[in-house]
Design a protein around this motif. Structure first.
Motif, PDB file in Angstrom:
ATOM      1  N   ARG A   1       0.862  -1.226   0.094  1.00 50.96           N
ATOM      2  CA  ARG A   1       0.014  -0.184  -0.022  1.00 50.96           C
ATOM      3  C   ARG A   1       0.813   1.098   0.082  1.00 50.96           C
ATOM      4  NH1 ARG A   1      -2.081   3.400   3.913  1.00 50.96           N
ATOM      5  NH2 ARG A   1      -1.165   2.334   5.618  1.00 50.96           N
ATOM      6  N   ALA A   2       1.857   1.277   0.688  1.00 48.47           N
ATOM      7  CA  ALA A   2       2.769   2.374   0.879  1.00 48.47           C
ATOM      8  C   ALA A   2       3.789   2.604  -0.120  1.00 48.47           C
ATOM      9  CB  ALA A   2       3.434   2.488   2.393  1.00 48.47           C
ATOM     10  N   GLY A   3       4.385   1.422  -0.672  1.00 50.46           N
ATOM     11  CA  GLY A   3       5.429   1.608  -1.452  1.00 50.46           C
ATOM     12  C   GLY A   3       6.922   2.032  -0.829  1.00 50.46           C
ATOM     13  N   SER A   4       7.620   2.717  -1.553  1.00 49.94           N
ATOM     14  CA  SER A   4       9.048   3.131  -1.242  1.00 49.94           C
ATOM     15  C   SER A   4       8.794   4.769  -0.951  1.00 49.94           C
ATOM     16  CB  SER A   4      10.024   3.084  -2.285  1.00 49.94           C
ATOM     17  OG  SER A   4      11.180   3.893  -1.798  1.00 49.94           O
ATOM     18  N   ILE A   5       9.208   5.100   0.311  1.00 48.23           N
ATOM     19  CA  ILE A   5       9.165   6.617   0.596  1.00 48.23           C
ATOM     20  C   ILE A   5       9.780   7.640  -0.366  1.00 48.23           C
ATOM     21  CG2 ILE A   5      11.048   6.765   2.247  1.00 48.23           C
ATOM     22  CD1 ILE A   5       9.074   8.425   3.938  1.00 48.23           C
ATOM     23  N   LEU A   6      10.959   6.980  -0.786  1.00 48.40           N
ATOM     24  CA  LEU A   6      11.646   7.726  -1.772  1.00 48.40           C
ATOM     25  C   LEU A   6      11.341   7.328  -3.247  1.00 48.40           C
ATOM     26  CD1 LEU A   6      15.210   7.530  -0.053  1.00 48.40           C
ATOM     27  CD2 LEU A   6      13.910   9.428  -0.336  1.00 48.40           C
ATOM     28  N   LYS A   7      10.316   6.715  -3.391  1.00 47.00           N
ATOM     29  CA  LYS A   7       9.570   6.518  -4.675  1.00 47.00           C
ATOM     30  C   LYS A   7      10.644   5.697  -5.719  1.00 47.00           C
ATOM     31  CE  LYS A   7       6.270  10.426  -4.640  1.00 47.00           C
ATOM     32  NZ  LYS A   7       6.027  11.438  -5.410  1.00 47.00           N
ATOM     33  N   HIS A   8      11.282   4.694  -5.071  1.00 48.14           N
ATOM     34  CA  HIS A   8      12.077   3.822  -5.600  1.00 48.14           C
ATOM     35  C   HIS A   8      13.467   4.718  -6.484  1.00 48.14           C
ATOM     36  CE1 HIS A   8       9.600   0.650  -4.649  1.00 48.14           C
ATOM     37  NE2 HIS A   8       8.629   1.388  -5.284  1.00 48.14           N
ATOM     38  N   GLN A   9      13.707   5.952  -5.894  1.00 48.88           N
ATOM     39  CA  GLN A   9      14.669   6.563  -6.488  1.00 48.88           C
ATOM     40  C   GLN A   9      16.052   6.714  -5.557  1.00 48.88           C
ATOM     41  OE1 GLN A   9      13.550  10.615  -8.234  1.00 48.88           O
ATOM     42  NE2 GLN A   9      11.518  10.085  -7.250  1.00 48.88           N
ATOM     43  N   GLU A  10      16.296   5.658  -4.630  1.00 47.37           N
ATOM     44  CA  GLU A  10      17.344   5.384  -3.819  1.00 47.37           C
ATOM     45  C   GLU A  10      18.745   5.605  -4.729  1.00 47.37           C
ATOM     46  OE1 GLU A  10      14.115   3.835  -1.666  1.00 47.37           O
ATOM     47  OE2 GLU A  10      14.552   3.586  -3.675  1.00 47.37           O
ATOM     48  N   ASP A  11      18.616   4.840  -5.741  1.00 48.66           N
ATOM     49  CA  ASP A  11      19.857   4.599  -6.506  1.00 48.66           C
ATOM     50  C   ASP A  11      20.206   5.866  -7.056  1.00 48.66           C
ATOM     51  OD1 ASP A  11      20.044   1.910  -5.659  1.00 48.66           O
ATOM     52  OD2 ASP A  11      19.173   1.189  -7.678  1.00 48.66           O
ATOM     53  N   MET A  12      19.512   6.708  -7.642  1.00 46.32           N
ATOM     54  CA  MET A  12      19.456   7.752  -8.343  1.00 46.32           C
ATOM     55  C   MET A  12      20.001   8.845  -7.429  1.00 46.32           C
ATOM     56  SD  MET A  12      16.927  10.449 -10.335  1.00 46.32           S
ATOM     57  CE  MET A  12      16.178  11.193  -8.539  1.00 46.32           C
ATOM     58  N   PHE A  13      19.668   9.018  -6.120  1.00 42.59           N
ATOM     59  CA  PHE A  13      20.185   9.921  -5.066  1.00 42.59           C
ATOM     60  C   PHE A  13      21.316   9.422  -4.604  1.00 42.59           C
ATOM     61  CE2 PHE A  13      15.268  10.978  -4.289  1.00 42.59           C
ATOM     62  CZ  PHE A  13      15.434  12.084  -4.899  1.00 42.59           C
TER      63      PHE A  13
END
Length: 614
Positions: free
Chosen positions: A295-307
């Motif tokens: 339901r919640a997913g990733s709080i960083l919207k799966h952009q951890e690798d990019m950041f």
């Protein structure tokens, strides 16, 4: 002798060039073949050798200490320098010395090729280090003498790199870049994974509440309003018109993480550090309490690798750029804040929760109400927290004061509705409940009066019902002010701010502002006004008890009690009027002026001489 000189400059003194820990590297005094000018040049070179030896000793000592420290990190008796930032500083210092070592190797090759080269040639080749080494040794000695630790090393190196000598500035900037590498690794672990990797307490984020608290806040000076006709306790309270500290009245929230400001470098503003704290806290909370990832997913919207890649890119920059750094922090923070907003407002229905709270304030006792168990003050029924507006040494609350609301906060609303926030809601609820209770009692007295209006009335009855009328006038206007001017107004502003943003931090700030305004505009935090209103409510409650207990005309004891209530209500209503009028005249607090406008809208209060109950 030239080879012995090069060996000494490399950190290996001998018989011609001797080493003393206090004076450093020196030329032996009993060398008859040296001209005084040559001795002078050699001693100048020996200063370079002394600094180099101290550099290498510092590196060997503290990098070795760091390794040992890792195996004994939990021992409380550590007093020496240690930590990963110190190791990074030593790494950068060692890389700064590499050109010097290479210069010595080049000199050795030159002398092997041309044995007729002089000492002046050595002095010329090493002249570039004559300005660098003394400046860097100051940094090393500062770290040693002041026991600079953790991110404070960044601040120390940065301050010394701001000088006007280009070689010194460039060398220290390279050392600073190596130290920044450690900071970026800690930032990546904290902001992207919610991990606080800081065994030696070197980072500017720490676990637990901040060191500052209510004890650090100095009391404001007393403010004399220049009121006449008051004496004793009332005058002292009136002169002491200041806000009660919320931390002294309410249960403080147990912060899980906070800033260690003494470790924050001056070139990183506090606003940026607070964003870093917010992101890490949110990610950490999300990782630990996310029970429904689908339901919640990733709080960083799966952009951890990019950041992570962008943080690594900043790490590779030779110079720290605050603009680039803050821009990246802002983008990470915005991603987290927007996702939290979605969870709060859309999925957890924050607005409905707030409306339910507002409805409970307006109608009261519509939600579950908890009566705190007096025999077990430390732990109350249904997991509720007992009221915190009394000190531990005082007796536990009884009767109506022991009532409070229970609210089971669902994830992730718990980061907004903290225990301290819920206790503030309870303080407001208990206060509004006390006002509504007295208003209801006065209305019940009016019903009794209507039932007996056909009976013959005495002079005492006239005094009694006139007092009830004055009390109802004051309480009704107070209730209308609290419900309309305070609760409805502040709640409308809160809804407007929530609907105008998609940023969770803006919602939290708006909610904190809303709750603080409720406490302030209800005069809960304003000591003299709150005390005066409580005295008035108590007098009204005692009056209603007297009326309900005496169905027929009052006897002598009841008449005496009624006279006491009349005098007390006149005194407190007069005090309230003087406080409100003086504050309005001084333009100190618009909330007090608004209450006076409600009470004195038709000038009835003024025409009564500022005294009700006559």
């Amino acid at each position: 002798m030239i080879h012995e000189l090069l060996l000494a400059l490399s950190g290996y003194p001998g018989t011609i060039f001797t080493w003393n820990k206090r004076t450093g590297l020196q030329v032996s005094q009993d060398l008859p073949f040296l001209h005084p000018s040559e001795t002078s040049v050699l001693n100048r070179l020996c200063k370079l050798g002394s600094d180099y030896i101290r550099f290498t000793e510092f590196i060997e000592q503290h990098t070795g200490h760091v390794h040992q420290q890792e195996h004994h990190a939990n021992q409380p008796s550590q007093t020496g320098l240690h930590g990963i930032y110190l190791r990074a500083f030593c790494t950068g210092l060692d890389s700064m010395l590499q050109p010097y070592r290479q210069a010595l190797l080049d000199l050795e090759q030159e002398f092997l090729g041309d044995p007729h080269l002089t000492i002046s040639h050595v002095n010329y080749k090493l002249d570039q280090f004559q300005l660098l080494f003394p400046s860097v040794i100051v940094v090393v000695e500062t770290i040693k003498s002041q026991k600079i630790h953790g991110c404070q090393i960044l601040e120390t190196v940065y301050k010394h790199s701001c000088g006007g000598l280009p070689p010194v500035r460039m060398a220290l900037e390279k050392i600073l870049a190596v130290c920044h590498g450690v900071m970026y690794k800690q930032l990546a672990a904290w902001m992207l994974h919610g991990l606080l990797l800081d065994q030696s307490e070197e980072f500017f984020v720490k676990q637990g509440p901040s060191a500052g608290g209510a004890a650090a806040n100095q009391e404001e000076e007393e403010e004399d309003l220049g009121l006449g006709g008051l004496s004793g306790k009332q005058l002292r309270e009136l002169q002491d018109l200041r806000l009660i500290e919320e931390e002294n009245m309410l249960a403080p929230s147990l912060q899980q993480f906070s800033l260690r400001t003494e470790m924050l470098p001056s070139y990183i503003p506090i606003r940026v550090a607070e964003k870093i704290l917010f992101v890490g806290e949110s990610v950490q909370m999300f990782e630990n309490h996310n029970h429904s990832p689908s339901r919640a997913g990733s709080i960083l919207k799966h952009q951890e690798d990019m950041f992570a890649a962008e943080l690594h890119k900043l790490k590779q920059q030779p110079l720290f750029s605050l603009v680039d750094f803050e821009n990246l922090i802002d983008r990470i923070r915005s991603t987290v804040a927007e996702h939290l907003w979605t969870l709060m407002v859309e999925e957890s229905e924050l607005l409905e929760q707030l409306k339910m709270t507002r409805f409970n304030f307006r109608s009261q006792q519509q939600l579950s109400v908890t009566l705190y168990v007096l025999s077990d003050v430390s732990g109350s029924r249904d997991g509720a927290t007992p009221p915190q507006d009394t000190s531990p040494r005082e007796s536990p609350p009884t009767g109506w004061a022991a009532l409070g609301l229970t609210y089971k906060v669902q994830w992730p609303l718990h980061i907004l509705f903290t225990p301290a926030v819920l206790e503030k809601y309870n303080v407001v609820f208990r206060y509004l409940l006390s006002v509504r209770r007295v208003q209801s009692q006065l209305q019940h007295c009016w019903a009794l009066q209507m039932q007996r209006k056909h009976l013959k009335s005495s002079q005492t009855d006239a005094v009694k019902w006139r007092l009830r009328n004055h009390m109802a006038f004051l309480i009704d206007n107070l209730q209308y002010y609290l419900q309309v001017d305070v609760l409805e107004s502040q709640f409308s502003q809160l809804l407007q701010q929530i609907n105008s943003t998609r940023d969770f931090e803006s919602i939290r700030l708006a909610h904190d502002h809303f709750l603080s305004n409720l406490l302030a505009q209800s005069f809960i935090l304003l000591k003299p006004v709150f005390h005066c209103l409580n005295e008035i409510l108590e007098l009204c409650h005692n009056f209603c008890s007297l009326v309900c207990q005496s169905v027929s005309s009052l006897d002598e004891r009841g008449t005496s009690q009624l006279d006491f209530l009349v005098k007390g209500f006149r005194r407190q209503s007069s005090l309230l009027f003087k406080i409100l009028s003086s504050v309005r005249n001084h333009q100190i607090n618009s909330d007090l002026a608004q209450l006076l406008l409600r009470l004195d809208y038709n000038k009835y209060y003024t025409q009564a001489g500022g005294t009700l109950g006559r």
